[in-house]
Design a protein around this motif. Structure first.
Motif, mmCIF file in Angstrom:
data_model
loop_
_atom_site.group_PDB
_atom_site.id
_atom_site.type_symbol
_atom_site.label_atom_id
_atom_site.label_comp_id
_atom_site.label_asym_id
_atom_site.label_seq_id
_atom_site.Cartn_x
_atom_site.Cartn_y
_atom_site.Cartn_z
ATOM 1 N N HIS A 94 9.622 31.463 -6.862
ATOM 2 C CA HIS A 94 8.171 31.516 -6.674
ATOM 3 C C HIS A 94 7.685 30.433 -5.736
ATOM 4 C CE1 HIS A 94 7.563 28.008 -9.383
ATOM 5 N NE2 HIS A 94 8.533 28.511 -10.100
ATOM 6 N N CYS A 95 6.403 30.512 -5.411
ATOM 7 C CA CYS A 95 5.758 29.429 -4.674
ATOM 8 C C CYS A 95 5.411 28.338 -5.674
ATOM 9 C CB CYS A 95 4.490 29.911 -3.986
ATOM 10 S SG CYS A 95 3.607 28.569 -3.150
ATOM 11 N N HIS A 96 5.664 27.074 -5.289
ATOM 12 C CA HIS A 96 5.377 25.979 -6.220
ATOM 13 C C HIS A 96 3.991 25.365 -6.016
ATOM 14 C CE1 HIS A 96 6.424 23.368 -9.492
ATOM 15 N NE2 HIS A 96 7.588 23.974 -9.578
ATOM 16 N N ILE A 97 3.144 26.014 -5.229
ATOM 17 C CA ILE A 97 1.709 25.729 -5.338
ATOM 18 C C ILE A 97 1.309 26.439 -6.625
ATOM 19 C CG2 ILE A 97 -0.579 26.208 -4.366
ATOM 20 C CD1 ILE A 97 0.684 25.865 -1.601
ATOM 21 N N LEU A 98 0.911 25.666 -7.631
ATOM 22 C CA LEU A 98 0.880 26.243 -8.981
ATOM 23 C C LEU A 98 -0.191 27.311 -9.149
ATOM 24 C CD1 LEU A 98 1.728 23.106 -11.118
ATOM 25 C CD2 LEU A 98 3.229 24.949 -10.367
ATOM 26 N N LEU A 99 -1.269 27.202 -8.387
ATOM 27 C CA LEU A 99 -2.262 28.267 -8.448
ATOM 28 C C LEU A 99 -1.646 29.586 -7.972
ATOM 29 C CD1 LEU A 99 -5.175 29.315 -8.754
ATOM 30 C CD2 LEU A 99 -5.583 28.610 -6.392
ATOM 31 N N HIS A 100 -0.879 29.516 -6.896
ATOM 32 C CA HIS A 100 -0.247 30.726 -6.354
ATOM 33 C C HIS A 100 0.737 31.318 -7.367
ATOM 34 C CE1 HIS A 100 -1.036 29.005 -2.033
ATOM 35 N NE2 HIS A 100 -2.130 29.164 -2.753
ATOM 36 N N GLU A 101 1.515 30.432 -7.978
ATOM 37 C CA GLU A 101 2.470 30.896 -8.993
ATOM 38 C C GLU A 101 1.724 31.572 -10.153
ATOM 39 O OE1 GLU A 101 4.884 27.728 -10.622
ATOM 40 O OE2 GLU A 101 4.906 28.730 -12.554
ATOM 41 N N GLY A 159 0.653 34.966 -9.473
ATOM 42 C CA GLY A 159 1.665 36.014 -9.331
ATOM 43 C C GLY A 159 2.538 35.950 -8.101
ATOM 44 N N MET A 160 2.533 34.822 -7.365
ATOM 45 C CA MET A 160 3.413 34.686 -6.199
ATOM 46 C C MET A 160 4.800 34.300 -6.704
ATOM 47 S SD MET A 160 2.448 32.493 -2.805
ATOM 48 C CE MET A 160 2.070 33.477 -1.349
ATOM 49 N N MET A 161 5.404 35.232 -7.413
ATOM 50 C CA MET A 161 6.645 34.951 -8.160
ATOM 51 C C MET A 161 7.316 36.275 -8.467
ATOM 52 S SD MET A 161 7.041 32.651 -11.598
ATOM 53 C CE MET A 161 6.034 33.500 -12.793
ATOM 54 N N THR A 185 0.537 27.187 4.250
ATOM 55 C CA THR A 185 1.893 26.742 3.942
ATOM 56 C C THR A 185 2.226 27.022 2.478
ATOM 57 O OG1 THR A 185 1.738 25.037 5.624
ATOM 58 C CG2 THR A 185 3.397 24.692 3.916
ATOM 59 N N HIS A 186 3.413 27.511 2.220
ATOM 60 C CA HIS A 186 3.867 27.735 0.851
ATOM 61 C C HIS A 186 5.141 26.946 0.581
ATOM 62 C CE1 HIS A 186 0.876 30.808 -0.015
ATOM 63 N NE2 HIS A 186 1.114 31.327 1.173
ATOM 64 N N ALA A 187 5.475 26.811 -0.701
ATOM 65 C CA ALA A 187 6.653 26.029 -1.104
ATOM 66 C C ALA A 187 7.555 26.926 -1.947
ATOM 67 C CB ALA A 187 6.218 24.806 -1.905
HETATM 68 CU CU LIG Z 1 2.010 29.240 -2.278
#
Ligand SMILES: [Cu+2]
Length: 520
Positions: A501-508, A511-513, A440-442
């Motif tokens: 971006h995704c607000h799972i901060l590790l993902h952000e 580079g999920m942004m 799941t992503h945010a």
């Molecule tokens: Cu995410």
């Protein structure tokens, strides 16, 4: 743990001997004590001027703390709630007092290229501020996170912005947003609430109710490495069930209160409930993501993705009853980390019963005059499709996190990239955002709220205005989960380059942004 503790003690000793004005963080509340609202500072005569100093320390258990220190009299509090009215001026000065020596220990550096604030390479000791949810300009000294850099040991940086006159009243929040390092600082507690006053004008249900502000944070012992975490409520640790005393929230028996809850966690999808005598009670939703809902509704569970906010009315148990503030377990999918069920606070009844006769206003009409209120009637000028995806590297789980505009190559964010989306002031766009990952992503976009039109291809039951939304994981078969949201780029104030971006901060951080440019 013992080794970590002695290392941290050594670091603290070292830092106290270092030259320069480095700041440590104040003590945090003990377990099992009464939860206090954050210290709050309000605008005076239309202006809120505040000075914050970002500090750093390591506690006795090895947890790192990052803190927005605020001096009040002779004491220092962290992460004060900033309270303003629409139209007010915010003058916020931030001095970075994180010891730079601490950053070099991390041996991590990101791209340079900043053009606002201090120069130099961003490191773990660099910082800046994102005003999450505010519909303000993405410009230097306002809400720019791409180019703004505040370095340790410099005189600091001044944020100067006007809260728009038509800013929806509600709960917003502020946190650091230097690409690559956001998770570390938020993990350490660097996050605070920002409230735009005036909710009662749009949702009179809250008139006369005691208001509470709860900022829920999450801390891992070692950021970036999935493992045990703890949630805190206004910095007080909420232990897992059976692992220690819960924070205490005091209410009068039967009392109705207005709770304003921010999910300032790194990655926890909270499923908030208030249990009365063991059963989830209906919570009357007043606002989501700092935007008053069109009509109030009761829900027993409020799903709050990381960075989401919910404002709702809670009624305490009657005399002799029991109550607790609780988050139910949530699965983020095969490659996600599980979010555990947890008691966030025990409701302690105190004082005289208010009874259940508190007059409850009948739901008022849909608020008029709110920004974005006409968005549902605006035809979309452009349709876009975006998707979240993950790329695996052998047996070690996902190694790359992407958010991609359909038709473009999958790539991770870089500070000097060209915008993935270019549009113009005046555009109203419908974005379908799909989740092709097993997690799941945010989704979050800066500078604006969006209207939720569809969920999984069907009309959304509540067409809420949000700035962050969960998109559930793909289970490996069948269609991907998706949302369709309407983006409003009509306000010329938000022209410029900002990010989604995704607000799972590790993902952000990984580079999920990407950038979007709204041309004037
Ligand atoms: Cu995410």
């Amino acid at each position: 743990m013992r080794l970590l503790t002695s290392i941290s003690t050594a670091i603290i000793l070292c830092l106290t001997l270092l030259p320069g004005a480095w700041a440590q963080c104040p003590d945090r509340p003990s377990e099992g004590t009464i939860v206090q609202d954050p210290y709050s500072i309000s605008s005076q005569n239309g202006v809120l001027t505040a000075a914050l100093r970002m500090g750093y320390s390591v506690d006795d258990f090895g947890y790192t703390h990052y803190c927005y220190n605020y001096q009040t009299g002779t004491s220092v509090v962290e992460a004060p709630t900033l309270r303003l009215n629409p139209g007010d001026q915010l003058n916020l000065n931030l001095v970075d007092q994180i010891p730079p020596q601490h950053a070099s220990m991390m041996n991590m550096k990101m791209d340079a290229g900043q053009s606002c604030g201090d120069t130099g390479t961003p490191t773990l000791a660099s910082t800046n501020v994102h005003f999450h949810g505010l519909n303000v300009p993405p410009r230097c000294h306002q809400d720019d996170v791409i180019n703004t850099l505040i370095q340790p040991g410099t005189p600091g940086f001044g944020y100067k912005m006007q809260i728009p006159k038509d800013e929806p009243p509600g709960l917003y929040w502020y946190h650091p947003h230097v690409h690559g390092f956001t998770e570390f600082q938020v993990n350490g507690g660097a996050a605070g609430a920002l409230i735009v006053d005036g909710m009662e004008k749009f949702r009179p249900e809250v008139v006369g109710l005691t208001e509470r502000v709860f900022v829920i944070r999450q801390q891992f012992l070692v950021p970036w490495i999935p493992g045990p975490y703890q949630l805190t409520v206004n910095y007080e640790v909420a232990p897992l069930v059976g692992k220690g005393p819960s924070p205490i929230v005091q209410m009068k028996p039967g009392e109705r209160q207005f709770w304003r809850v921010a999910n300032a966690t790194l990655q926890d999808f909270l499923q908030l409930q208030v249990l009365v005598n063991g059963q989830p009670e209906p919570l009357e939703i007043i606002a989501l993501d700092g935007y008053p809902v069109a009509t109030t509704r009761n829900e027993t569970t409020i799903l709050l993705p990381p960075a989401g906010r919910a404002e709702f009315i809670v009624q305490a148990p009657p005399s002799g009853g029991t109550g607790s503030f609780y988050t139910a377990a949530y699965s983020t999918g095969p490659t996600g980390n599980p979010d555990f069920e947890q008691t966030l606070a025990t409701i302690q009844l105190t004082g005289n019963p208010v009874g259940t006769h508190t007059p409850k206003l009948s739901p008022s009409a849909e608020p008029s005059g709110l920004k974005f209120a006409d968005l549902g009637d605006q035809p979309a000028t452009t349709q876009r499709k975006l998707y979240f995806s993950e790329e695996f590297g052998g047996t070690n789980g996902p190694i790359q996190f992407y958010i991609t505009v359909d038709g473009q190559p999958q790539r991770v964010f870089s500070s000097d990239e060209k915008p993935a989306i270019v549009t113009k002031v005046g555009a109203v766009e419908d974005w379908t955002i799909e989740n092709r990952a097993l997690e799941t992503h945010a989704f979050h976009i800066h500078q604006i709220h969006f209207k939720v039109l569809e969920i999984d291809g069907k009309p959304a039951p509540n067409q809420d205005l949000l700035d962050t939304i969960a998109i559930p994981f793909w289970d490996g078969k069948g269609p991907y989960h998706s949302v369709k949201v309407r983006m409003d780029f009509r306000d010329p104030n938000i022209a410029g380059t900002f990010v989604f971006h995704c607000h799972i901060l590790l993902h952000e951080d990984l580079g999920m942004m990407h950038k979007i440019l709204v041309q004037p």
